[in-house]
Design an enzyme around this catalytic site. Sequence first.
Site, PDB file in Angstrom:
ATOM      1  NE  ARG A  56      -3.852   2.563   2.677  1.00  0.00           N
ATOM      2  CZ  ARG A  56      -3.816   3.581   1.694  1.00  0.00           C
ATOM      3  NH1 ARG A  56      -4.899   3.589   0.977  1.00  0.00           N
ATOM      4  NH2 ARG A  56      -2.724   4.287   1.545  1.00  0.00           N
TER       5      ARG A  56
ATOM      6  CB  CYS B 241      -0.954  -0.056   1.143  1.00  0.00           C
ATOM      7  SG  CYS B 241      -0.372  -0.184   2.990  1.00  0.00           S
TER       8      CYS B 241
END
Lengths: 279, 73
Positions: A241, A236
């Site tokens: 994430r 990410c």
Amino acid sequence: MAVTLPGVLVTTDWVAQHATDAGVRVVEVDVDTTAYDQGHVPGAAGWNWTTELCDTLVRDIVPANKLEALLGRAGIDNQTAIVLYGDNNNWFAAWAFWQLKIYGHEDVRIMDGGRKKWLAEGRDLRTDKPSIAAKTYKTKAPDTSLRAFLPEVQQAMKSKSASLVDVRSPQEFTGEILAPPGLPETCQRGGHIPGAKSIPWGKNCNEDGTFKSFDDLRALYSAQGITSDRPVIAYCRIGERSSLTWFALKHLLGFKDVKNYDGSWTEWGNLVGAPVEKP
Amino acid sequence: MKPEDYTRRQAELAGWPVSIETYKLGDIYHCTIANVDPGARFARADGATRDEAESRAIEKATRYLAQTRKFYT
């Protein structure tokens, strides 16, 4: 394909009943490091990802001795069941989960739905920090099979030896924006690693913050050609994430070979000469 | 304590979709604002009333969002 592993997700009901059981430690880890002080699960410890779950001198995950001290202060020993939860559907709870697995902790779980679901259900909150008796913790040798470094990602891009999954938003993937709206830009170039598939992290979750079912997750990834018979590297912007996507692939879908590239776009998008693709 | 008066709604600030979450805990209203995509909380504020907490958080969020650049390729 493996079935969902039992127990890696616990419900808010389970946490409400067992949060203060002996041998269980609930820990909140948020993107917004002030969220814990706005009310947390009774008995939960709070960890700050910006200072406690990283090396604050060089860019790296938390060093072993620092993690041992953190866990010890939280009343966690090697036998403790750690239940993680946090804001943003457990972004940084997954980040903590990933690091705990790297250091070999056996019993780590995530509270499905995280802080969002706990709040929406109107459950008890405390604003005081619990009084915790310290314990002694010893990490195991780091399991580097869970983590991808830049050379491996470069090789995977060239040889297509692994599926690359970009979990950022579509606008970050295309290079239209350099960071999520409202957050500081942390890279010099926008776009994505050539060959990466765009599967935003949020697609792993339902509206209430819980993870989607095994069948829905399998359909999501297989539709993009991400299957368990090939190695997968998720990335990410800074690796948090993608740790949630790593968790979904590894622990909910049972993929054997999944790595989180925590260097992510803040490394690749700042690298002189690195190839960048824009659709 | 239990959170009271919990709400979560979508809105648009500085041209960006956001979600605004507010609840009261004890005597304090807490408001946090997240971008809808990817869902990151990036502004928050407290206040004695819902309006006070939300208006403070919205002011911060609008300021931060105004700094987000778009690059058209």
